[in-house]
Design a protein around this motif. Structure first.
Motif, PDB file in Angstrom:
ATOM      1  N   UNK A 156       6.217 -58.295  61.834  1.00  0.00           N
ATOM      2  CA  UNK A 156       4.840 -58.038  62.222  1.00  0.00           C
ATOM      3  C   UNK A 156       3.851 -58.660  61.259  1.00  0.00           C
ATOM      4  N   UNK A 157       3.463 -59.911  61.485  1.00  0.00           N
ATOM      5  CA  UNK A 157       2.525 -60.584  60.576  1.00  0.00           C
ATOM      6  C   UNK A 157       1.131 -59.971  60.672  1.00  0.00           C
ATOM      7  N   UNK A 158       0.654 -59.753  61.888  1.00  0.00           N
ATOM      8  CA  UNK A 158      -0.661 -59.130  62.059  1.00  0.00           C
ATOM      9  C   UNK A 158      -0.596 -57.624  61.858  1.00  0.00           C
ATOM     10  N   UNK A 159       0.542 -57.024  62.159  1.00  0.00           N
ATOM     11  CA  UNK A 159       0.708 -55.582  62.066  1.00  0.00           C
ATOM     12  C   UNK A 159       1.717 -55.114  63.097  1.00  0.00           C
ATOM     13  N   UNK A 160       1.833 -53.807  63.220  1.00  0.00           N
ATOM     14  CA  UNK A 160       2.820 -53.207  64.108  1.00  0.00           C
ATOM     15  C   UNK A 160       2.172 -52.101  64.924  1.00  0.00           C
ATOM     16  N   UNK A 161       2.504 -52.057  66.203  1.00  0.00           N
ATOM     17  CA  UNK A 161       2.120 -50.952  67.078  1.00  0.00           C
ATOM     18  C   UNK A 161       3.394 -50.178  67.397  1.00  0.00           C
ATOM     19  N   UNK A 162       3.481 -48.960  66.887  1.00  0.00           N
ATOM     20  CA  UNK A 162       4.651 -48.109  67.145  1.00  0.00           C
ATOM     21  C   UNK A 162       4.327 -47.170  68.300  1.00  0.00           C
ATOM     22  N   UNK A 163       5.181 -47.151  69.294  1.00  0.00           N
ATOM     23  CA  UNK A 163       5.004 -46.297  70.468  1.00  0.00           C
ATOM     24  C   UNK A 163       6.226 -45.393  70.578  1.00  0.00           C
ATOM     25  N   UNK A 164       5.995 -44.094  70.664  1.00  0.00           N
ATOM     26  CA  UNK A 164       7.065 -43.119  70.823  1.00  0.00           C
ATOM     27  C   UNK A 164       6.906 -42.439  72.178  1.00  0.00           C
ATOM     28  N   UNK A 165       7.926 -42.508  73.011  1.00  0.00           N
ATOM     29  CA  UNK A 165       7.872 -41.836  74.308  1.00  0.00           C
ATOM     30  C   UNK A 165       8.115 -40.343  74.119  1.00  0.00           C
ATOM     31  N   UNK A 166       7.896 -39.580  75.179  1.00  0.00           N
ATOM     32  CA  UNK A 166       8.046 -38.129  75.115  1.00  0.00           C
ATOM     33  C   UNK A 166       9.460 -37.746  74.707  1.00  0.00           C
ATOM     34  N   UNK A 167       9.565 -36.835  73.754  1.00  0.00           N
ATOM     35  CA  UNK A 167      10.839 -36.365  73.238  1.00  0.00           C
ATOM     36  C   UNK A 167      11.126 -34.954  73.750  1.00  0.00           C
ATOM     37  N   UNK A 168      12.404 -34.578  73.666  1.00  0.00           N
ATOM     38  CA  UNK A 168      12.800 -33.257  74.148  1.00  0.00           C
ATOM     39  C   UNK A 168      12.303 -32.153  73.235  1.00  0.00           C
ATOM     40  N   UNK A 169      12.156 -32.441  71.939  1.00  0.00           N
ATOM     41  CA  UNK A 169      11.632 -31.450  71.008  1.00  0.00           C
ATOM     42  C   UNK A 169      10.117 -31.365  71.171  1.00  0.00           C
ATOM     43  N   UNK A 170       9.602 -30.164  71.173  1.00  0.00           N
ATOM     44  CA  UNK A 170       8.174 -29.987  71.355  1.00  0.00           C
ATOM     45  C   UNK A 170       7.907 -29.102  72.554  1.00  0.00           C
ATOM     46  N   UNK A 171       6.636 -28.880  72.875  1.00  0.00           N
ATOM     47  CA  UNK A 171       6.305 -28.030  74.021  1.00  0.00           C
ATOM     48  C   UNK A 171       6.890 -28.588  75.318  1.00  0.00           C
ATOM     49  N   UNK A 172       7.490 -27.713  76.108  1.00  0.00           N
ATOM     50  CA  UNK A 172       8.032 -28.120  77.409  1.00  0.00           C
ATOM     51  C   UNK A 172       6.870 -28.469  78.330  1.00  0.00           C
ATOM     52  N   UNK A 173       6.970 -29.606  78.984  1.00  0.00           N
ATOM     53  CA  UNK A 173       5.884 -30.074  79.843  1.00  0.00           C
ATOM     54  C   UNK A 173       6.397 -30.304  81.247  1.00  0.00           C
ATOM     55  N   UNK A 174       5.731 -29.688  82.219  1.00  0.00           N
ATOM     56  CA  UNK A 174       6.014 -29.905  83.639  1.00  0.00           C
ATOM     57  C   UNK A 174       4.687 -30.246  84.300  1.00  0.00           C
ATOM     58  N   UNK A 175       4.587 -31.455  84.807  1.00  0.00           N
ATOM     59  CA  UNK A 175       3.284 -31.933  85.267  1.00  0.00           C
ATOM     60  C   UNK A 175       3.468 -33.008  86.327  1.00  0.00           C
ATOM     61  N   UNK A 176       2.531 -33.067  87.257  1.00  0.00           N
ATOM     62  CA  UNK A 176       2.476 -34.130  88.258  1.00  0.00           C
ATOM     63  C   UNK A 176       1.068 -34.706  88.261  1.00  0.00           C
ATOM     64  N   UNK A 177       0.962 -36.013  88.512  1.00  0.00           N
ATOM     65  CA  UNK A 177      -0.355 -36.649  88.522  1.00  0.00           C
ATOM     66  C   UNK A 177      -0.352 -37.819  89.496  1.00  0.00           C
ATOM     67  N   UNK A 178      -1.512 -38.112  90.012  1.00  0.00           N
ATOM     68  CA  UNK A 178      -1.725 -39.308  90.824  1.00  0.00           C
ATOM     69  C   UNK A 178      -2.934 -40.037  90.262  1.00  0.00           C
TER      70      UNK A 178
END
Length: 750
Positions: A156-178
């Motif tokens: 990463x010469x200019x820098x780094x963008x770190x992206x973490x997707x939703x993990x199983x640890x943490x608040x349980x989330x149940x959601x629908x969206x359009x």
């Protein structure tokens, strides 16, 4: 509920497509190779787990807690009106998204920015990265790192963008969206998302899925003008090009984790994408030759059309990771993962020139595979010191087969990377923090068997030093020195010429097997200051100076070349444009980043936060005639914005904001024979959030408002060939229309 009734007329339902994700077979020999180290450590450590504290590792942040890293957790990502990841990133200071949708930091162009998804490089093979269509529901955390550390890849010469997707640890989330977005010029994007999760004593799981259907349009006009023989004769040519891209996208991300003991967590995370796509480009070319002195006019016109169909392009990124808590607060992590993708593309080009109808076609079959193994050990050495050591193995393979006019061309590349690193964090006092690290990467490139280059190896030593000083709780100073690199894209290393329209706006694509890695030495120096007003923290001021010295810079070069073509009667030499990548000496980049955020006091009755960010940059490519600035890097970018919070009375949103980005125009050289002027650009983004009730939210966006992209290019005038007229002036003007869009998103928790 009355707010729901007032706004219900603005929504319509979108029926998602059925999703079928095909998982490619994992080679047994490769799996055995990469799992061997993990299994041996796992077997020896499980027996020691009885008396250790519970592991609480989710996706450990590698970032140093200073001004070089900006972290956005789940709450930051969802409390505004953004519905997808790209819309959120394009509003962040220093992050830009070009007209093709590619991400970059500090205007240094796509490829200089490293993008990691759950620790995996998603742009290792292709260099550029697009994140279109990723719903914000899938994202757990985003980190924008403007420096480098030994524990990250050095790419990463200019820098780094770190992206973490939703993990199983943490608040349980149940959601629908359009979500639906549209543009008055015809573009649209419809998306439906679903999130579900659960947790028991030993099992945790979280799954996010989305399906989208979109249509994008592009409109580019090119005008070329030539003055011949002192202005007595003129040549004017106009090229109009309109593109249409239709895409259906299905994505699936999630994690399933088990806890065999209090000290161990084993998680399988994945990201999968299915992306069938159709592209259509139509062009109209008009040529006029005028000689007013001789009362003469010649007109010529042609039309062309290109179609490109990609069978479902698929990508799957599974990662198996084990976290084990050690005595004394230490941590042992081991992971093995893969990134595999494949596609079939069909390209057809047809042109009508006068009464002659001609064309060509090409079919491409592509398969890319990436396997990696990682091992990391983190151990506190007392209360003021922490040692991190680790190693990584990565194997990248790319195979491409071209089918053109009854002939077949196949090209294969393989790149092996082995890395080892050590990093020491030390806090000699409450005011000082030192991070020093050393990373070694050994890169081995295996070109095609018929290549004359042979196997190439390169050893890279990548040291890094980060020092932070906080004289008090409101101020922090930082300095960093680090060495990074950028590897050529696999497509740029392929020698085969991929024919497109061959004109200035849609040139042919050429490869350069002799490309070398470019390396960079970087410096960061700056500070942050909290703004205190009485007893209140009223905001923050930040300032950062940065510099990069890049060797063997990888640069795109647009040139003309001669090839054989059919003119209706015979094969004749024809001039075409071709875009290739070359190593072009040293490149120096330096700049200043500054920003301020001020929160108005609550006593004003207006809960408003004002922000302004300014980035000034300068770059120079050594050995290149002026102007030698990097293409795509504006010398000044100013972001002005605000965020407001209300009580949501009536139709008022609970939160809304705006960001205005102003980019200065500049001059840059595309290649030694062509330079151009890029016009200033202004872009406005608006976003808002309504909390209709405790479980229902409405998000709205208006983005991309601004002027069109405009540029003028000036080719170098060359002496005419014998019996050819002398060209005394020549310009090429390009305009690409801006397609702004309005989006609205409804989401419901269950």
């Amino acid at each position: 509920m009355h707010r729901i009734a007032l706004l219900a007329m603005h929504f319509f339902c979108y029926l998602p497509y059925s999703i079928v994700l095909l998982t490619p077979a994992y080679p047994l020999s490769r799996m055995t190779l990469h799992l061997s180290a993990v299994i041996s450590i796992l077997a020896s450590s499980m027996a020691q787990a009885a008396e250790l504290p519970e592991v609480k590792v989710l996706a450990e942040a590698e970032s140093v807690a200073d001004a070089l890293t900006t972290s956005y957790d789940r709450a930051n990502l969802t409390h505004e009106g953004d519905g997808d990841l790209v819309e959120f990133l394009r509003r962040q200071p220093g992050v830009s998204v070009d007209s093709n949708g590619y991400l970059s930091l500090r205007g240094m162009g796509a490829g200089y920015t490293q993008v990691l998804v759950n620790g995996q490089q998603v742009n290792a093979l292709n260099g550029d990265v697009m994140l279109d269509g990723i719903s914000m529901d899938m994202i757990e955390r985003v980190e924008i790192v403007r420096g480098a550390s030994a524990s990250d890849s050095g790419a990463g010469i200019a820098g780094t963008i770190r992206i973490f997707t939703r993990q199983a640890t943490g608040p349980v989330e149940r959601k629908a969206s359009i979500r639906t977005s549209f543009s008055p010029r015809g573009a649209f994007h419809h998306q439906a998302s679903l999130a579900a999760g659960g947790r028991s004593v030993q099992l945790e799981w979280q799954i996010n899925a989305s399906v989208a259907n979109s249509e994008k349009k592009s409109d580019t006009l090119t005008h070329e003008h030539q003055d011949i023989i002192g202005g007595e004769e003129f040549v004017n040519s106009y090229s109009s090009q309109k593109g249409l891209v239709r895409t259906t996208q299905a994505m699936l991300a999630g994690e399933v984790a088990v806890r065999p003991s209090r000290q161990d967590r084993i998680g399988l995370s994945w990201t999968a994408e299915l992306l069938p796509e159709k592209r259509r480009t139509e062009g109209d070319f008009r040529y006029y030759y005028e000689a007013p002195a001789y009362d003469y006019l010649y007109e010529y016109r042609s039309r062309w059309q290109a179609r490109e169909t990609a069978s479902p392009f698929w990508t799957i990124m599974p990662t198996l990771r084990w976290d084990h808590q050690l005595q004394g607060g230490g941590l042992l992590q081991a992971e093995v993962g893969s990134r595999q993708s494949g596609s079939k593309q069909s390209y057809r080009y047809q042109a009508l020139e006068g009464g002659f109808l001609g064309g060509n076609g090409e079919d491409i079959r592509q398969r890319q595979r990436d396997y990696h193994t990682g091992l990391k050990w983190v151990q506190p050495l007392g209360s003021a010191m922490r040692l991190t050591m680790g190693g990584q193995l990565r194997t990248e393979r790319s195979g491409t087969t071209y089918f053109e006019e009854g002939e077949t061309f196949s090209e294969k590349l393989k790149r092996n990377t082995s890395a080892a690193y050590t990093q020491l964090n030390w806090s000699p006092s409450a005011q000082w923090n030192v991070e020093t690290g050393l990373r070694h990467e050994r890169i081995e490139l295996t070109p095609p068997a018929d290549s004359e280059l042979g196997r190439r190896r390169q050893n890279l030593w990548l040291p890094s030093l980060n020092i932070g000083y906080s004289p008090n709780a409101q101020q922090r100073w930082h300095v960093q020195l680090a060495k990074t690199y950028r590897a050529p894209k696999f497509d740029d290393l392929m020698a085969h010429v991929r024919e497109r329209e061959g004109n200035f706006t849609q040139p042919d694509l050429g490869g350069n097997p002799s490309l070398r890695n470019e390396t960079a030495t970087g410096l960061e120096l700056g500070f942050t200051q909290a703004l205190i007003q009485g007893e209140r923290n009223a905001g923050q001021f930040k300032l950062n100076l940065f510099a990069r010295n890049i060797s063997n810079g990888l640069t795109k070069q647009l040139t003309q070349y001669t090839t054989e073509g059919w003119n209706g009667e015979a094969m004749v030499p024809m001039e075409r444009w071709i875009l290739t990548t070359v190593n072009r000496g040293n490149t120096r980049i330096w700049g200043l980043e500054t920003g301020v955020r001020y929160d108005l006091p609550k006593s004003t009755g207006l809960p408003l936060s004002l922000r302004a960010d300014l980035i000034l940059t300068q770059s120079r490519v050594a050995g290149q005639a002026s102007p030698s600035r990097l293409m795509g890097q504006s010398p000044a970018v100013l972001d002005l914005g605000f965020d407001a919070t209300t009580q949501g009375h009536g139709m008022l949103p609970d939160r809304f904001g705006a960001t205005l980005r102003l980019e200065a125009g500049y001059k840059s050289r595309v290649n030694p024979e062509l330079w151009g002027k890029i016009k200033p650009l202004a872009t406005l983004h608006l976003n808002s959030l309504w909390k209709l009730d405790s479980s229902t939210r409405l998000r709205a966006q208006l983005s991309g408002l601004g002027n069109d992209w405009r540029s003028t290019f000036y080719p170098t005038i060359t002496p005419p060939a014998p019996n050819e007229p002398e060209v005394v002036a020549q310009t090429m003007q390009m305009r690409t229309k801006r397609f702004w869009s309005a989006a609205i998103m409804l989401e419901k928790d269950f």
